[in-house]
Design an enzyme around this catalytic site. Structure first.
Site, PDB file in Angstrom:
ATOM      1  N   ASP A 218      -1.185  13.700 -32.612  1.00  0.00           N
ATOM      2  CA  ASP A 218      -1.297  13.828 -31.166  1.00  0.00           C
ATOM      3  C   ASP A 218      -2.439  14.749 -30.746  1.00  0.00           C
ATOM      4  O   ASP A 218      -2.185  15.900 -30.409  1.00  0.00           O
ATOM      5  CB  ASP A 218       0.023  14.358 -30.596  1.00  0.00           C
ATOM      6  CG  ASP A 218       0.082  14.233 -29.091  1.00  0.00           C
ATOM      7  OD1 ASP A 218      -0.807  13.578 -28.527  1.00  0.00           O
ATOM      8  OD2 ASP A 218       1.023  14.782 -28.487  1.00  0.00           O
TER       9      ASP A 218
ATOM     10  N   GLU B 280      -5.515  19.649 -23.970  1.00  0.00           N
ATOM     11  CA  GLU B 280      -4.102  19.997 -24.136  1.00  0.00           C
ATOM     12  C   GLU B 280      -3.864  20.920 -25.326  1.00  0.00           C
ATOM     13  O   GLU B 280      -3.151  21.918 -25.220  1.00  0.00           O
ATOM     14  CB  GLU B 280      -3.277  18.709 -24.304  1.00  0.00           C
ATOM     15  CG  GLU B 280      -1.809  18.976 -24.603  1.00  0.00           C
ATOM     16  CD  GLU B 280      -0.997  17.696 -24.786  1.00  0.00           C
ATOM     17  OE1 GLU B 280      -1.542  16.587 -24.592  1.00  0.00           O
ATOM     18  OE2 GLU B 280       0.192  17.814 -25.125  1.00  0.00           O
TER      19      GLU B 280
ATOM     20  N   GLU C 289       8.611   8.607 -26.417  1.00  0.00           N
ATOM     21  CA  GLU C 289       8.996   9.830 -25.713  1.00  0.00           C
ATOM     22  C   GLU C 289       9.872   9.537 -24.498  1.00  0.00           C
ATOM     23  O   GLU C 289       9.635  10.063 -23.402  1.00  0.00           O
ATOM     24  CB  GLU C 289       7.756  10.618 -25.308  1.00  0.00           C
ATOM     25  CG  GLU C 289       6.925  11.052 -26.510  1.00  0.00           C
ATOM     26  CD  GLU C 289       5.735  11.932 -26.152  1.00  0.00           C
ATOM     27  OE1 GLU C 289       5.209  11.791 -25.055  1.00  0.00           O
ATOM     28  OE2 GLU C 289       5.358  12.754 -26.998  1.00  0.00           O
TER      29      GLU C 289
HETATM   30  C1  BDP Z   1       1.156  14.105 -25.600  1.00  0.00           C
HETATM   31  C2  BDP Z   1       1.460  14.898 -24.373  1.00  0.00           C
HETATM   32  C3  BDP Z   1       2.385  14.230 -23.415  1.00  0.00           C
HETATM   33  C4  BDP Z   1       1.949  12.792 -23.189  1.00  0.00           C
HETATM   34  C5  BDP Z   1       1.875  12.088 -24.526  1.00  0.00           C
HETATM   35  C6  BDP Z   1       1.298  10.695 -24.431  1.00  0.00           C
HETATM   36  O1  BDP Z   1       1.994  16.127 -24.779  1.00  0.00           O
HETATM   37  O2  BDP Z   1       2.369  14.961 -22.232  1.00  0.00           O
HETATM   38  O3  BDP Z   1       2.803  12.136 -22.339  1.00  0.00           O
HETATM   39  O4  BDP Z   1       1.014  12.771 -25.378  1.00  0.00           O
HETATM   40  O5  BDP Z   1       0.155  10.519 -24.850  1.00  0.00           O
HETATM   41  O6  BDP Z   1      -0.086  14.557 -26.043  1.00  0.00           O
HETATM   42  O7  BDP Z   1       1.964   9.773 -23.991  1.00  0.00           O
END
Ligand code: BDP
Length: 696
Positions: free
Chosen positions: A362, A390, A288
């Protein structure tokens, strides 16, 4: 009661045999020796005794006269414990403890004994807990020891005090006033963690800020580490891979570059000069948009090992996350972690742990276990759960997560051996892995009750308990938490237990039944968004649900993306068949026609509709159950939960209406007549915007 005291509110005990027994033990407490952890124990005994019994404990200076309760370590008590007892305690390892009665010269003493002071602390918390839940019995000996070595909270807290995916206010770390000002809340935080066995915390967001590696911030982290140390809690920090460029102006962050290596070694040495028992680094790299070794043509092992080498002379641990996926990679996101990490198995240093989320996508409301479990067996692996909600209703939905975690921990992986489960792998039973880890993304913030929703405290609590013992059931934990939070009343215990234990399935029903996933609102993930389109394909909802005129679901079988083939053959065989795969994972792995027949005889379309509708009804059931407890719950707590359940009901309806109206545009079929007919206009639901949704 505003919930600040968590499960440590030490309700007064009514006149009873228990009260007089505990009172008499606390009238003569003797500590074998002095150390900061024993000071923490004294502090806890003072709080507990005053609140439960209305009097302070009496500490004796002499171990025999006027003494009833002995507190110490195995070494300290060696003269008064039998050799058998000593051997039994020793076998429990670093954090283990024993409590029971010891006879000496015709007198009996109650003893709480750990191998180390922190084990004694765990024993004391366990003892206090047994008093609060009315299960203390002086004549039974009790031993306990954690099955996992690192039981860790991951805070996703930023240095400006915002919290990524935080729904309970701002970060409790007041970086601005640290290191000079120690907020008393830090001590209460440490107490709460120690009371459930949590022994490590990573203070900062995995989307890391390089500033945390500056001397100023190290001093601030040191101040926190000093507060946590007596409670057996080690501090970790997140390391930003590009820090050598950002902080020192180096041209590169290439892990094989000598200057980069020297930078990290110097940083590690400096941190240890402030925090001699510093835990190590937690790293998110090449995921990401976070920087990582791939920029320099290096792989995860080369990146992780370089940092691990910097920590190794100090005994530090490098935790490297397996949450990686890239949109340049055309392959199903589900497969990318295995693709990147399986070829590197065995290449990581001994002090590296690969931290793997519970599922491959996720933190969805329900996911099958991550296929990396059992696939890499020459590398240390650890679990990453998400305690903050989340994707599970954030601060407004009551969802007890322990059943979901239990489902994952008990999942059979069939690899590396026929009986392996995710839990047995994590415990190190399969590979002999010594450095074991269960981490959870924290749900804590500055809200008075710490977690936003009072019931979200149960998730912090359950996380600690499961990290200590992955074999414990969510039901046992629910009962314990309820008694500690709401007291002993049997109606309360059973009804709150019902609410807790059904809440996860309920949320899955009204959010993502039958294996649907990732259909939440864009980026904030608040509420439904099955229509979310645009930008990266794997950040859109249709990528995951694949609804079209023929049917719905993501074909991940060998004929589809092939992600299913990353699991053991036993699983591949069964799950490849829509009639054999557990229905809860059906649409996770299969694209099926709207008229596909489910086990209960309904068509897939009807089944989807019934699940969504049931979810809403189940929330209403939770409301009723809660309402029936009004006279037995503290009014402030009662009203807090009542209001939130009302919001949850509205949100469940919003989910149901949005998803069913949207999916109907593909299925072109009527809703079953016996469900509450989804009302409203799809365009209206699609038009809703939440620019200030929290926690992004
Ligand atoms: C996702 C989230 C994000 C996190 C990412 C992570 O949306 O904000 O940075 O995972 O785990 O669940 O790195």
């Amino acid at each position: 009661n505003d919930g600040y005291k968590l499960w440590l509110d030490y309700q007064p005990i009514e006149e009873s045999q228990l009260k007089s027994e505990v009172g008499s033990l606390l009238d003569g407490v003797y500590f074998f020796g002095e150390n900061p952890t024993f000071e923490a124990i004294k502090n806890e005994l003072d709080l507990a005794s005053k609140s439960m019994l209305g009097k302070a404990p009496i500490y004796s200076k002499e171990r025999l006269q006027n003494t009833k309760l002995w507190i110490g370590t195995r070494d300290q008590l060696s003269q008064v414990l039998s050799l058998d007892q000593q051997a039994e305690i020793k076998a429990l390892g670093e954090d283990g403890y024993w409590r029971g009665t010891v006879e000496l010269d015709g007198k009996s003493f109650y003893a709480i004994v750990g191998n180390q002071p922190v084990g004694t602390l765990y024993g004391v918390y366990n003892w206090l807990n047994s008093i609060q839940s009315n299960t203390f019995d002086k004549s039974t000996e009790l031993v306990d020891a954690p099955k996992i070595k690192l039981r860790m909270l991951n805070h996703w807290d930023n240095l400006d005090r915002t919290v990524e995916r935080g729904y309970a206010g701002f970060s409790i770390w007041d970086w601005h006033r640290l290191p000079g000002y120690i907020d008393p809340r830090y001590i209460d935080y440490a107490r709460a963690n120690a009371s459930i066995g949590i022994n490590a915390v990573s203070l900062t967001n995995v989307n890391a800020n390089a500033l945390i590696m500056t001397t100023d911030f190290m001093k601030k982290a040191k101040a926190l580490a000093d507060v946590f140390r007596p409670y057996g809690i080690k501090v970790f920090l997140t390391a930003r891979f590009s820090a050598p460029i950002q902080l020192e102006g180096l041209k590169t962050a290439d892990p094989l570059d000598p200057e980069v290596i020297a930078f990290w070694k110097k940083k590690a040495d400096e941190i240890y000069s402030f925090i001699p028992d510093f835990g190590g680094f937690l790293v998110k790299a090449n995921s990401e948009g976070q920087p990582g070794p791939h920029e320099y043509g290096r792989n995860h092992a080369e990146g992780a090992n370089m940092l691990a080498d910097a920590l190794a002379p100090h005994g530090g641990v490098l935790i490297w996350r397996a949450f990686v996926y890239s949109h340049e990679d055309e392959v199903d996101r589900h497969m990318q972690a295995n693709n990147e990490f399986e070829p590197l198995d065995g290449k990581f240093k001994d002090n590296v742990i690969i931290q793997i989320k519970n599922g491959a996508i996720d933190f969805q409301p329900r996911e099958p276990f991550h296929p990396l479990y059992g696939a890499i067996n020459e590398t240390n692996v650890g679990m990453e759960f998400q305690i903050t909600q989340e994707y599970l209703g954030q601060a407004t939905n009551l969802v007890y997560l322990a059943p979901m975690w239990e489902e994952v921990l008990k999942s059979k992986t069939y690899k590396p051996s026929a009986n392996s489960t995710v839990g047995s792998i994590l415990e190190g039973k399969e590979t002999g892995q010594k450095m074991t880890l269960i981490a959870g993304v924290s749900n804590i913030g500055t809200d008075r009750n710490w977690t936003g929703h009072l019931f979200a405290q149960s998730n912090w609590f359950a996380f600690g308990k499961m990290a200590w013992n992955p074999e414990v059931t969510s039901e046992e934990i629910a009962e314990e938490w309820t008694k500690l939070t709401f007291g002993q009343d049997s109606e309360v215990v059973s009804k709150v237990g019902e609410i807790l234990l059904e809440s996860h399935e309920t949320a899955v029903d009204y959010m993502t039944p039958l294996g649907l996933h990732h259909i939440m609102g864009r980026s904030h993930h608040y509420g439904p968004g099955p229509w979310v389109m645009g930008g990266r394909a794997d950040w859109t909802a249709p990528y995951y649900h694949q609804a079209d005129s023929l049917g719905i679901g993501f074909d991940r079988t060998a004929d589809g993306s092939g992600a299913l083939t990353q699991y053991a053959p036993e699983i591949v065989e069964k799950w490849s068949d829509p009639n054999q795969i557990p229905e809860k994972f059906l649409l996770w792995f299969h694209h099926l026609p709207w008229d596909y027949q489910l086990k209960d005889g309904n068509t897939l379309w009807e089944g989807i509709a019934y699940h969504y509708d049931r979810g809403v009804k189940e929330v209403r059931q939770m409301q009723q159950t809660w309402a029936s407890l009004e006279s037995k719950i503290d009014p402030e707590e009662f009203d807090h939960v009542r209001q939130l359940l009302e919001i949850q009901e509205e949100e469940a309806e919003w989910w149901r209406n949005s998803c069913l109206l949207y999916f109907q545009t593909f299925s072109k079929r009527p809703f079953p007549a016996d469900i509450e007919q989804p009302e409203g206009d799809l365009e209206y639901y699609k038009s809703l915007r939440f620019p200030n949704a929290p926690g992004i």
